[in-house]
Design a protein around this motif. Structure first.
Motif, mmCIF file in Angstrom:
data_model
loop_
_atom_site.group_PDB
_atom_site.id
_atom_site.type_symbol
_atom_site.label_atom_id
_atom_site.label_comp_id
_atom_site.label_asym_id
_atom_site.label_seq_id
_atom_site.Cartn_x
_atom_site.Cartn_y
_atom_site.Cartn_z
ATOM 1 N N GLU A 89 0.825 -1.205 0.000
ATOM 2 C CA GLU A 89 0.000 0.000 0.000
ATOM 3 C C GLU A 89 0.866 1.265 0.000
ATOM 4 N N LEU A 90 2.162 1.104 0.227
ATOM 5 C CA LEU A 90 3.084 2.243 0.281
ATOM 6 C C LEU A 90 3.458 2.702 -1.125
ATOM 7 N N PRO A 91 3.956 3.934 -1.237
ATOM 8 C CA PRO A 91 4.489 4.372 -2.536
ATOM 9 C C PRO A 91 5.603 3.419 -2.989
ATOM 10 N N VAL A 92 5.722 3.239 -4.285
ATOM 11 C CA VAL A 92 6.634 2.247 -4.863
ATOM 12 C C VAL A 92 8.060 2.381 -4.329
ATOM 13 N N GLU A 93 8.596 3.584 -4.282
ATOM 14 C CA GLU A 93 9.984 3.763 -3.846
ATOM 15 C C GLU A 93 10.171 3.334 -2.393
ATOM 16 N N GLU A 94 9.223 3.713 -1.538
ATOM 17 C CA GLU A 94 9.300 3.345 -0.122
ATOM 18 C C GLU A 94 9.164 1.834 0.047
ATOM 19 N N ARG A 95 8.196 1.259 -0.675
ATOM 20 C CA ARG A 95 7.990 -0.192 -0.624
ATOM 21 C C ARG A 95 9.239 -0.933 -1.078
ATOM 22 N N ASN A 96 9.816 -0.534 -2.200
ATOM 23 C CA ASN A 96 11.008 -1.210 -2.712
ATOM 24 C C ASN A 96 12.173 -1.125 -1.740
ATOM 25 N N ALA A 97 12.325 0.003 -1.068
ATOM 26 C CA ALA A 97 13.406 0.154 -0.084
ATOM 27 C C ALA A 97 13.211 -0.800 1.092
ATOM 28 N N ILE A 98 11.980 -0.921 1.569
ATOM 29 C CA ILE A 98 11.707 -1.826 2.689
ATOM 30 C C ILE A 98 11.909 -3.273 2.271
ATOM 31 N N VAL A 99 11.427 -3.636 1.089
ATOM 32 C CA VAL A 99 11.575 -5.012 0.608
ATOM 33 C C VAL A 99 13.059 -5.357 0.438
ATOM 34 N N GLU A 100 13.848 -4.428 -0.059
ATOM 35 C CA GLU A 100 15.288 -4.670 -0.217
ATOM 36 C C GLU A 100 15.962 -4.853 1.141
ATOM 37 N N LYS A 101 15.609 -4.002 2.109
ATOM 38 C CA LYS A 101 16.171 -4.145 3.460
ATOM 39 C C LYS A 101 15.770 -5.483 4.074
ATOM 40 N N GLU A 102 14.521 -5.874 3.854
ATOM 41 C CA GLU A 102 14.026 -7.142 4.392
ATOM 42 C C GLU A 102 14.790 -8.321 3.782
ATOM 43 N N HIS A 103 15.046 -8.257 2.492
ATOM 44 C CA HIS A 103 15.793 -9.310 1.795
ATOM 45 C C HIS A 103 17.203 -9.446 2.379
#
Length: 98
Positions: free
Chosen positions: A14-28
């Motif tokens: 539900e987050l903006p794409v850039e914010e979501r991608n940053a969180i997903v990358e950190k999670e990975h």
């Protein structure tokens, strides 16, 4: 102690794409660290869902809670935890192989 952990990360989408991608990358990246440390033993994606299940290992429930609280995706995730105990058949299977 092992735990079955289900993480539903749907809300991060539900987050903006850039914010979501940053969180997903950190999670990975964090997941690789947890695996190397022996905390995240196994993980599977649940088809058709933005969720996964895994076998996690920690000294106790408090230690696991600390690990889960540190997940980058935590503010956007619904997490379910079940403690696991060894089933007698597991011991029998191990004896059969040995």
């Amino acid at each position: 102690m092992d735990f079955l952990v289900r993480i539903d990360g749907s809300r991060v989408y539900e987050l903006p794409v850039e914010e979501r991608n940053a969180i997903v990358e950190k999670e990975h990246t964090h997941a690789h660290e947890l695996h190397a440390a022996g905390v995240l033993k196994y993980i599977w994606r649940q088809p058709g869902q933005r969720a996964n299940v895994g076998i996690w290992s920690a000294a106790d429930a408090d230690a696991l809670e600390n690990v889960l609280a540190g997940l980058p995706i935590r503010p956007y995730a619904d997490i379910e935890v079940s403690a696991l105990a060894t089933h007698p058949l597991t011991l029998e299977f191990a004896a059969d192989q040995g």
